[in-house]
Motif scaffolding. Structure first.
Motif, mmCIF file in Angstrom:
data_model
loop_
_atom_site.group_PDB
_atom_site.id
_atom_site.type_symbol
_atom_site.label_atom_id
_atom_site.label_comp_id
_atom_site.label_asym_id
_atom_site.label_seq_id
_atom_site.Cartn_x
_atom_site.Cartn_y
_atom_site.Cartn_z
ATOM 1 N N ILE A 139 0.837 -1.205 0.000
ATOM 2 C CA ILE A 139 0.000 0.000 0.000
ATOM 3 C C ILE A 139 0.875 1.261 0.000
ATOM 4 N N LEU A 140 1.934 1.256 0.808
ATOM 5 C CA LEU A 140 2.835 2.416 0.826
ATOM 6 C C LEU A 140 3.565 2.580 -0.505
ATOM 7 N N ALA A 141 3.972 1.472 -1.120
ATOM 8 C CA ALA A 141 4.656 1.550 -2.410
ATOM 9 C C ALA A 141 3.726 2.119 -3.481
ATOM 10 N N LEU A 142 2.473 1.710 -3.471
ATOM 11 C CA LEU A 142 1.513 2.274 -4.426
ATOM 12 C C LEU A 142 1.273 3.760 -4.152
ATOM 13 N N GLY A 143 1.311 4.149 -2.882
ATOM 14 C CA GLY A 143 1.191 5.567 -2.541
ATOM 15 C C GLY A 143 2.353 6.378 -3.087
ATOM 16 N N VAL A 144 3.558 5.813 -3.041
ATOM 17 C CA VAL A 144 4.730 6.497 -3.599
ATOM 18 C C VAL A 144 4.567 6.675 -5.107
ATOM 19 N N VAL A 145 4.072 5.636 -5.785
ATOM 20 C CA VAL A 145 3.859 5.725 -7.233
ATOM 21 C C VAL A 145 2.806 6.785 -7.548
ATOM 22 N N MET A 146 1.707 6.778 -6.812
ATOM 23 C CA MET A 146 0.645 7.763 -7.055
ATOM 24 C C MET A 146 1.159 9.179 -6.829
ATOM 25 N N LYS A 147 1.949 9.379 -5.784
ATOM 26 C CA LYS A 147 2.499 10.704 -5.503
ATOM 27 C C LYS A 147 3.407 11.163 -6.642
ATOM 28 N N GLU A 148 4.236 10.264 -7.140
ATOM 29 C CA GLU A 148 5.151 10.621 -8.228
ATOM 30 C C GLU A 148 4.380 10.966 -9.508
ATOM 31 N N VAL A 149 3.331 10.222 -9.809
ATOM 32 C CA VAL A 149 2.535 10.501 -11.009
ATOM 33 C C VAL A 149 1.802 11.839 -10.870
ATOM 34 N N ILE A 150 1.257 12.106 -9.700
ATOM 35 C CA ILE A 150 0.563 13.379 -9.476
ATOM 36 C C ILE A 150 1.541 14.549 -9.581
ATOM 37 N N ASP A 151 2.734 14.397 -8.986
ATOM 38 C CA ASP A 151 3.735 15.463 -9.085
ATOM 39 C C ASP A 151 4.158 15.695 -10.530
ATOM 40 N N TYR A 152 4.304 14.629 -11.288
ATOM 41 C CA TYR A 152 4.683 14.768 -12.698
ATOM 42 C C TYR A 152 3.585 15.484 -13.478
ATOM 43 N N LYS A 153 2.345 15.135 -13.211
ATOM 44 C CA LYS A 153 1.216 15.781 -13.891
ATOM 45 C C LYS A 153 1.174 17.271 -13.554
ATOM 46 N N GLN A 154 1.430 17.623 -12.294
ATOM 47 C CA GLN A 154 1.422 19.028 -11.906
ATOM 48 C C GLN A 154 2.584 19.784 -12.534
ATOM 49 N N ASP A 155 3.738 19.130 -12.674
ATOM 50 C CA ASP A 155 4.877 19.781 -13.319
ATOM 51 C C ASP A 155 4.576 20.099 -14.779
ATOM 52 N N ILE A 156 3.864 19.217 -15.441
ATOM 53 C CA ILE A 156 3.509 19.451 -16.846
ATOM 54 C C ILE A 156 2.460 20.554 -16.961
ATOM 55 N N ASP A 157 1.494 20.549 -16.037
ATOM 56 C CA ASP A 157 0.405 21.527 -16.105
ATOM 57 C C ASP A 157 0.827 22.932 -15.687
ATOM 58 N N ASP A 158 1.915 23.063 -14.960
ATOM 59 C CA ASP A 158 2.367 24.382 -14.501
ATOM 60 C C ASP A 158 3.078 25.103 -15.639
ATOM 61 N N ASP A 159 2.341 25.880 -16.373
ATOM 62 C CA ASP A 159 2.923 26.704 -17.420
ATOM 63 C C ASP A 159 3.174 28.079 -16.862
ATOM 64 N N PRO A 160 4.241 28.719 -17.299
ATOM 65 C CA PRO A 160 4.463 30.088 -16.809
ATOM 66 C C PRO A 160 3.327 30.994 -17.278
ATOM 67 N N PRO A 161 2.914 31.920 -16.440
ATOM 68 C CA PRO A 161 1.817 32.799 -16.826
ATOM 69 C C PRO A 161 2.200 33.684 -18.006
ATOM 70 N N ALA A 162 1.239 33.939 -18.852
ATOM 71 C CA ALA A 162 1.491 34.788 -20.019
ATOM 72 C C ALA A 162 1.592 36.243 -19.574
ATOM 73 N N ASP A 163 2.483 36.976 -20.193
ATOM 74 C CA ASP A 163 2.657 38.385 -19.884
ATOM 75 C C ASP A 163 1.651 39.177 -20.717
ATOM 76 N N ILE A 164 0.604 39.684 -20.035
ATOM 77 C CA ILE A 164 -0.467 40.371 -20.763
ATOM 78 C C ILE A 164 -0.327 41.902 -20.689
ATOM 79 N N SER A 165 0.674 42.385 -19.969
ATOM 80 C CA SER A 165 0.835 43.835 -19.849
ATOM 81 C C SER A 165 1.729 44.347 -20.986
ATOM 82 N N GLN A 166 1.099 44.739 -22.042
ATOM 83 C CA GLN A 166 1.873 45.242 -23.181
ATOM 84 C C GLN A 166 1.522 46.666 -23.485
#
Length: 92
Positions: free
Chosen positions: A65-92
């Protein structure tokens, strides 16, 4: 228009190779966690002098159960790293 300094920018991950290296050690981590908990259960059975291996089975299950928790945590962290795009600069 100012650019953000390099130390504040997140590196852009390479899709295929990044996944491979990021998840390649998960099997070894899972095996290690399960092995440690199973070994602890075996030693606990010896210490308690049990005829049945209840402690081994219970701690092996906890390790899985703990090993599966480690895998789930790693997958969630990877998904968040991909989804975190730098904000667009809209002040032009």
């Amino acid at each position: 228009m100012q650019q953000t300094p390099k130390k504040f920018r997140k590196p852009i991950p390479k899709k295929g190779i990044d996944k491979f290296f990021r998840f390649s050690a998960l099997g070894t981590q899972m095996f290690g966690i399960i092995l440690v908990f199973t070994y602890a259960g075996m030693k606990l059975n010896e210490y308690m002098q049990c005829k049945k291996h209840y402690y081994t089975a219970a701690l092996a299950l906890v390790g899985v159960i703990l090993a599966l928790g480690v895998v789930m945590k790693e997958v969630i962290d990877y998904k968040q790293d991909i989804d975190d795009d730098p904000p667009a600069d809209i002040s032009q």
